[in-house]
Design a protein around this motif. Structure first.
Motif, PDB file in Angstrom:
ATOM      1  N   ALA A  88       5.993 -72.335  18.068  1.00 34.25           N
ATOM      2  CA  ALA A  88       4.730 -73.067  18.221  1.00 34.25           C
ATOM      3  C   ALA A  88       4.891 -74.524  17.809  1.00 34.25           C
ATOM      4  O   ALA A  88       4.246 -75.410  18.366  1.00 34.25           O
ATOM      5  CB  ALA A  88       3.633 -72.398  17.383  1.00 34.25           C
ATOM      6  N   CYS A 131       1.165 -68.451   8.447  1.00 30.38           N
ATOM      7  CA  CYS A 131       0.888 -68.776   9.845  1.00 30.38           C
ATOM      8  C   CYS A 131      -0.500 -68.329  10.277  1.00 30.38           C
ATOM      9  O   CYS A 131      -1.165 -69.005  11.070  1.00 30.38           O
ATOM     10  CB  CYS A 131       1.960 -68.198  10.764  1.00 30.38           C
ATOM     11  N   THR A 132      -0.981 -67.186   9.754  1.00 29.99           N
ATOM     12  CA  THR A 132      -2.287 -66.700  10.176  1.00 29.99           C
ATOM     13  C   THR A 132      -3.410 -67.604   9.689  1.00 29.99           C
ATOM     14  O   THR A 132      -4.516 -67.585  10.235  1.00 29.99           O
ATOM     15  CB  THR A 132      -2.549 -65.265   9.677  1.00 29.99           C
ATOM     16  N   VAL A 163       2.379 -75.319  11.029  1.00 26.69           N
ATOM     17  CA  VAL A 163       2.451 -74.006  11.651  1.00 26.69           C
ATOM     18  C   VAL A 163       2.557 -72.886  10.621  1.00 26.69           C
ATOM     19  O   VAL A 163       2.756 -71.736  10.983  1.00 26.69           O
ATOM     20  CB  VAL A 163       3.644 -73.922  12.642  1.00 26.69           C
ATOM     21  N   SER A 195       2.963 -64.174  17.596  1.00 29.68           N
ATOM     22  CA  SER A 195       2.525 -65.197  18.549  1.00 29.68           C
ATOM     23  C   SER A 195       3.612 -65.502  19.571  1.00 29.68           C
ATOM     24  O   SER A 195       4.804 -65.489  19.260  1.00 29.68           O
ATOM     25  CB  SER A 195       2.162 -66.465  17.773  1.00 29.68           C
ATOM     26  N   LYS A 201       3.284 -68.368  21.488  1.00 28.17           N
ATOM     27  CA  LYS A 201       3.053 -69.778  21.820  1.00 28.17           C
ATOM     28  C   LYS A 201       4.358 -70.570  21.736  1.00 28.17           C
ATOM     29  O   LYS A 201       5.039 -70.566  20.716  1.00 28.17           O
ATOM     30  CB  LYS A 201       2.032 -70.352  20.827  1.00 28.17           C
ATOM     31  N   LEU A 216      -1.999 -69.047  13.953  1.00 26.14           N
ATOM     32  CA  LEU A 216      -0.855 -68.395  14.599  1.00 26.14           C
ATOM     33  C   LEU A 216      -0.717 -66.991  14.023  1.00 26.14           C
ATOM     34  O   LEU A 216      -1.576 -66.551  13.274  1.00 26.14           O
ATOM     35  CB  LEU A 216       0.416 -69.208  14.342  1.00 26.14           C
ATOM     36  N   SER A 217       0.384 -66.298  14.393  1.00 22.70           N
ATOM     37  CA  SER A 217       0.578 -64.951  13.851  1.00 22.70           C
ATOM     38  C   SER A 217       2.046 -64.562  13.981  1.00 22.70           C
ATOM     39  O   SER A 217       2.787 -65.188  14.734  1.00 22.70           O
ATOM     40  CB  SER A 217      -0.276 -63.941  14.618  1.00 22.70           C
ATOM     41  N   PRO A 246       8.015 -67.131  15.398  1.00 28.47           N
ATOM     42  CA  PRO A 246       6.869 -67.593  16.204  1.00 28.47           C
ATOM     43  C   PRO A 246       6.302 -68.926  15.704  1.00 28.47           C
ATOM     44  O   PRO A 246       5.864 -69.749  16.511  1.00 28.47           O
ATOM     45  CB  PRO A 246       5.858 -66.456  16.037  1.00 28.47           C
ATOM     46  N   CYS A 247       6.332 -69.165  14.396  1.00 25.14           N
ATOM     47  CA  CYS A 247       5.826 -70.448  13.896  1.00 25.14           C
ATOM     48  C   CYS A 247       6.698 -71.594  14.417  1.00 25.14           C
ATOM     49  O   CYS A 247       6.182 -72.643  14.822  1.00 25.14           O
ATOM     50  CB  CYS A 247       5.771 -70.456  12.376  1.00 25.14           C
TER      51      CYS A 247
END
Lengths: 335, 264, 153
Positions: free
Chosen positions: A101, A142-143, A310, A151, A153, A147-148, A97-98
C-alpha cells in the motif's frame, strides 16, 4: 481479479524461472537476529519466518543513493550519461500488505504532477508479490490507518498461506498475470477463499477519522513540546519508513567530471529547514516532531488525499528513544 | 527510595526538570521527563536502564528549563563529567541520582561525580573488548573486508551521532557544505569517511556507553571503533575520558616525551 | 613489454622544515624519484587527517607526511599535536584495514636535503613492491552503481 493456488514446494521453481527470465528478486533475508530486504538467488535464502523487515522496500523505486546522471569533460566537450535506461526488472517477493500500500502513496507523490522519470522507470520495472501476514506484533497498526493484514492494495500478486502446504494466490494486475502466464504449470485453479481465518487479527489502536479531525486544530497545542523531549533528532524513523519520500540532491566530483546523486533526507534533523540566511523555522525538536506527524496525517491528506502512514511499525522498532507514534497519536486524540 | 528523592528534589525546587526512565511497552524502559513532583512514581531504575540520558542535557530546550535532575547510570555520570570538562555544563547545574549498591546517592557537584566514577565498578563492555581483539587478530585484508561489509549497510541516519552525548556540535562537520568535507551520500566512501571522522572526533572523549551501537537501526557495531581508540589512548597517553571535570583531552595536549615507533 | 608500475606519491609537508629541506635537495642537485607531488602546509599541526584519505580517494598509491623534528617546530608545538594525532589516526586506519604501510611519517629538517631524497626513493621503492592501491579509491563508486551493485537494504 484471478484466483489461483500454488504449493509452497513450487515456490523454489518459481524463483528459478523468474531468475532465468532475467529478473532480480528482492526478498527478506536473515541477517543476524533481524531481517532485511536484499537480492536473493534461491528461494532457500528467503527468511523463513519474520513479522517485518527493518528497512522498507522503497529503495527499489526510491534508492538510498541514486545516480541521476553523470558527466565527463573531454577536451572542450561535456558528455552526459543518464542512468535510468539501465534499470533492471525486479520482483519484490515477501512484501507485507502495508508495504504494498505504501507504494500507492509513493506513486501519488512522485508521479502525480511532473512525473519523476527515475521513479517511474523503476516502478514500471518492478513487480510486487505480497505475502499476507499470519502474525503481527505490538508495533503493527495497519488496521488503525485503513489497511489490514489481508489488504491487496498496491500489490500485483498476493499470496496467503492457507495451510496444508498451499498458498492462495490473488492476481490483481497485468504484471501479476504475466508472472502467472509464464509459469502456468506451477499454479492450480482456485475458487475465491475467505482469507480472514488465515491472517493476523489486529485491533485498531485509534479511530482514524477522529485523528484526522483533531489534528486540524492541534498545531498550537503545547503538548507537542512535552511529548517530543525524548526525540534525539536522527533519521532512523524517516529512513525506515516506506512512505517517507523527502530527498536531498548532492553533486560530487569524479575524475574529469562528476555525478549528481539523489539521497534520502529526513525532516527530523535540525538542518532540514535551515535557510541560506541562517534562519531556521523549525529550530526546536518539538517543531520537527510535530511536523512529522502533521505531515503524515494532515498535509499529505490536504495535498494528495492520502494518509501517508501505513501502520507498518518500523519507526517504532528502530527508534533509539522509543517515541512510539501510536502512543503519540492516541495522546493527541485524548488531550 | 529513589522515587522519594526525586519527589523531594522536584517538590523543593532543587531541580526544575527530572530526566529518568519509565516503563515502556514490551517490558522495556524509555526516557521520561517531568517537572511535577507528583509524577515521581513513574520512575524506575534497574538493569534495563542502559540508555545514556546525558545526551538530553545538551538540548537547548531542556537547558532553558533551568536546573536539571537526571537518573544516572555509570556512563551517564561519566558523560556529565566529560561535558563538564568541555565547558558544556556548569557545576551545580545538573544533579545526578546514581545507585551505589542499593543506595541512592545524590551527586550535585562535579567533585562528588568524580569520586563516584573513581570507585571500582563492574566492567560493562566485555563483549565489545572480545570482539575488538578478534578483529585485531584478523589479517589486514580480512579487517578491510569486515569493515567495508559492516559499513555498507549504513544509511547515514546519524542515529549514532544523535544518541551520543559527546556529539553536541550545533553544526556537525558533515553538515557543512563549503566545502563538503564528508560526502553526504551513503555510498561506501561516504559511510567509511563519516565513521572514520566520527571516531577521530570522539577519540579520547568517548565515555564508553555504547549508545551508538544501540541506536543504530541496522546494527552496525560502531562503538567498537571508539572503544578501540579509547584503549589505545589510555595505553599511549594514560588519559581516560569521563573521569575529571577539568579538561584532560589527549588530542589537545601533548608531552615532549611522547613516544612513537613509526616516524622515520 | 609491459610498463613498470609507477606509483603516485602525495606528500604533505611543513613549510619551515621539510619543504625547505626538499628545496635544499633541489639546489644540491640530489637525484630522487619524480613520482612525488609535494603539498606545502605552514605546519604539520595543520594537516587534517582526512586529507590523507582524500589523497587515497583521488588515486594516490602512497603518502608521505613530514615536518620539523620535535622541539624544532616553527610554531613551537604544532608538530607535538600532529604526532599525537598520527598515533591515534594510524591505529584507527590499521583497525579498519587501510594499508598503513603506504603512509610514511617522518621528521625532515631544513638541513636534511639528502635525507629527503633518500626518503622519497625508499618510499617509491616500497610502494612499487606493494603495487597500486585501488581498495580505497574504489569506494566512491560502490553503493550507487552500476545498477547491479546498488545496495538494497
Amino acid at each position: 481479479m484471478a484466483t489461483k493456488k500454488i504449493k509452497i514446494t513450487n515456490l523454489p521453481k518459481l524463483f528459478e524461472d523468474l531468475k532465468k527470465s532475467g529478473k532480480t528478486i528482492i526478498a527478506p533475508k536473515q541477517k543476524g537476529a533481524k531481517v532485511y530486504f536484499a537480492p536473493v538467488e534461491h528461494f532457500d535464502q528467503v527468511a523463513p519466518s519474520y513479522i517485518q523487515t527493518v528497512l522498507s522496500a522503497k529503495s527499489v523505486a526510491f534508492p538510498r543513493v541514486e545516480e541521476l546522471f553523470r558527466y565527463e569533460i573531454k577536451e572542450k566537450e561535456i558528455i552526459q550519461k543518464d542512468n535510468y535506461t539501465k534499470i533492471p526488472e525486479i520482483v519484490i517477493f515477501g512484501l507485507r500488505p502495508c508495504d504494498a500500500a505504501s507504494f500507492e502513496y509513493m506513486k501519488e507523490f512522485f508521479l502525480k504532477e511532473n512525473p519523476d522519470v527515475h521513479f517511474k522507470k523503476r516502478m514500471d520495472n518492478a513487480t510486487l508479490i505480497t505475502v499476507s501476514c499470519s502474525e503481527s506484533d505490538e508495533s503493527c497498526f495497519c488496521t488503525s490507518v485503513g489497511l489490514s493484514p489481508s489488504s491487496t492494495k498496491g500489490s500485483d500478486i498476493v499470496l496467503t498461506n492457507i495451510g496444508n502446504g498451499n498458498m492462495y494466490v490473488e492476481v490483481l494486475t497485468e504484471k501479476g498475470d504475466n508472472i502467472i502466464n509464464a509459469n502456468t504449470s506451477l499454479f492450480e485453479e482456485s475458487e475465491t477463499i475467505d482469507k480472514e481465518p488465515f491472517v493476523a487479527k489486529l485491533t485498531s489502536r485509534f479511530d482514524l477519522n477522529t485523528v484526522l479531525e483533531k489534528i486540524q486544530t492541534s498545531y498550537d497545542n503545547p503538548e507537542w513540546q512535552k511529548n517530543s523531549y525524548a526525540c534525539i533528532g536522527c533519521g532512523a524513523c524517516a529512513f525506515s519508513c516506506p512512505t517517507c519520500s523527502c530527498f536531498d540532491i548532492q553533486d560530487e566530483q569524479r575524475e574529469n567530471g562528476g555525478v549528481r546523486l539523489r539521497l534520502w533526507d529526513t525532516c527530523g534533523q535540525q538542518l532540514f529547514t535551515v535557510h541560506a540566511s541562517g534562519h531556521n523555522p523549525r529550530h526546536v525538536q518539538s517543531q520537527r516532531w510535530k511536523h512529522r506527524i502533521l505531515h503524515k496525517f494532515k498535509y499529505s491528506v490536504d495535498n494528495l488525499d492520502m494518509v501517508s502512514c501505513v501502520g507498518c511499525g518500523r519507526c517504532i522498532r528502530v527508534c533509539p528513544a522509543d517515541m512510539n507514534i501510536i502512543e503519540q497519536i492516541v495522546n493527541l486524540v485524548e488531550v | 527510595m529513589f522515587k522519594e528523592k526525586i519527589e523531594k528534589l522536584l517538590g523543593e525546587g532543587k531541580v526544575n526538570i527530572m530526566i529518568g526512565y519509565t516503563e515502556s511497552t514490551g517490558g522495556q524502559v524509555r526516557v521520561f521527563f517531568t517537572g511535577l513532583s507528583q509524577e515521581s512514581n513513574e520512575f524506575v531504575f534497574d538493569d534495563r536502564c542502559v540508555q545514556n540520558l546525558a545526551v538530553y542535557v545538551n538540548k537547548p530546550e531542556i537547558k532553558a528549563i533551568g536546573k536539571i535532575g537526571i537518573v544516572a547510570n555509570l556512563s551517564t555520570v561519566k558523560a556529565l563529567l566529560q561535558l563538564a570538562s568541555e565547558s558544556q555544563i556548569k557545576d551545580g547545574q545538573v544533579i545526578a541520582l546514581a545507585m551505589n549498591e542499593n543506595n541512592v546517592i545524590e551527586l550535585d557537584t562535579f567533585a562528588k561525580m568524580e569520586e563516584f566514577v573513581a570507585n571500582p565498578h563492574k566492567s560493562a563492555n566485555d563483549e565489545a573488548t572480545k570482539k575488538i581483539q578478534e578483529i585485531l587478530n584478523m589479517s589486514r585484508e580480512k579487517r578491510w573486508e569486515y569493515w567495508t561489509n559492516e559499513l555498507s549497510s549504513c544509511i547515514k541516519c546519524y542515529a549514532c551521532r544523535s544518541a551520543c552525548p559527546m556529539c553536541y556540535c550545533t553544526q556537525c562537520t558533515v553538515d557543512c557544505n563549503q566545502p563538503q568535507w564528508i560526502p553526504v551520500a551513503s555510498h561506501h566512501q561516504g559511510n567509511m569517511e563519516w565513521h572514520i571522522l566520527r571516531a577521530m572526533h570522539l577519540a579520547g572523549r568517548c565515555v564508553g556507553c555504547g549508545e551508538c551501537s544501540r541506536a543504530c537501526p541496522v546494527d552496525i557495531p560502531i562503538s567498537l571503533l571508539s572503544f578501540m581508540l579509547n584503549d589505545h589512548i589510555k595505553d599511549e597517553f594514560g588519559q581516560v575520558a569521563g573521569t575529571k571535570a577539568t579538561l584532560d583531552y589527549a588530542l589537545s595536549s601533548f608531552k615532549v616525551e611522547d613516544k612513537e615507533n613509526f616516524m622515520r | 613489454m609491459s610498463e613498470e608500475f609507477e606509483p603516485k606519491i602525495i606528500s604533505f609537508v611543513c613549510n619551515w622544515c621539510t619543504y625547505a629541506g626538499a628545496d635544499l635537495a633541489g639546489t644540491s642537485r640530489v637525484k630522487y624519484a619524480s613520482n612525488i607531488r609535494i603539498i606545502r602546509f605552514p605546519c604539520t599541526g595543520r594537516i587534517d587527517f582526512m586529507l590523507l584519505l582524500k589523497a587515497f580517494a583521488s588515486g594516490a598509491d602512497g603518502i608521505i607526511v613530514s615536518g620539523c623534528h620535535p622541539n624544532d617546530c616553527h610554531y613551537t608545538s604544532g608538530n607535538f599535536h600532529a604526532r599525537r594525532r598520527w598515533v591515534v589516526f594510524r591505529k584507527l586506519l590499521d583497525f579498519i584495514g587501510i594499508d598503513t604501510k603506504r603512509i610514511c611519517f617522518s621528521w625532515v629538517s631544513a638541513a636534511e636535503g639528502a635525507k629527503w631524497g633518500q626518503l622519497v626513493n625508499e618510499v617509491v621503492a616500497d610502494i612499487k613492491k606493494l603495487g597500486p592501491y585501488e581498495d580505497y579509491a574504489k569506494l566512491s563508486e560502490m553503493g550507487i552503481g552500476p545498477i547491479e551493485e546498488e545496495v538494497y537494504v
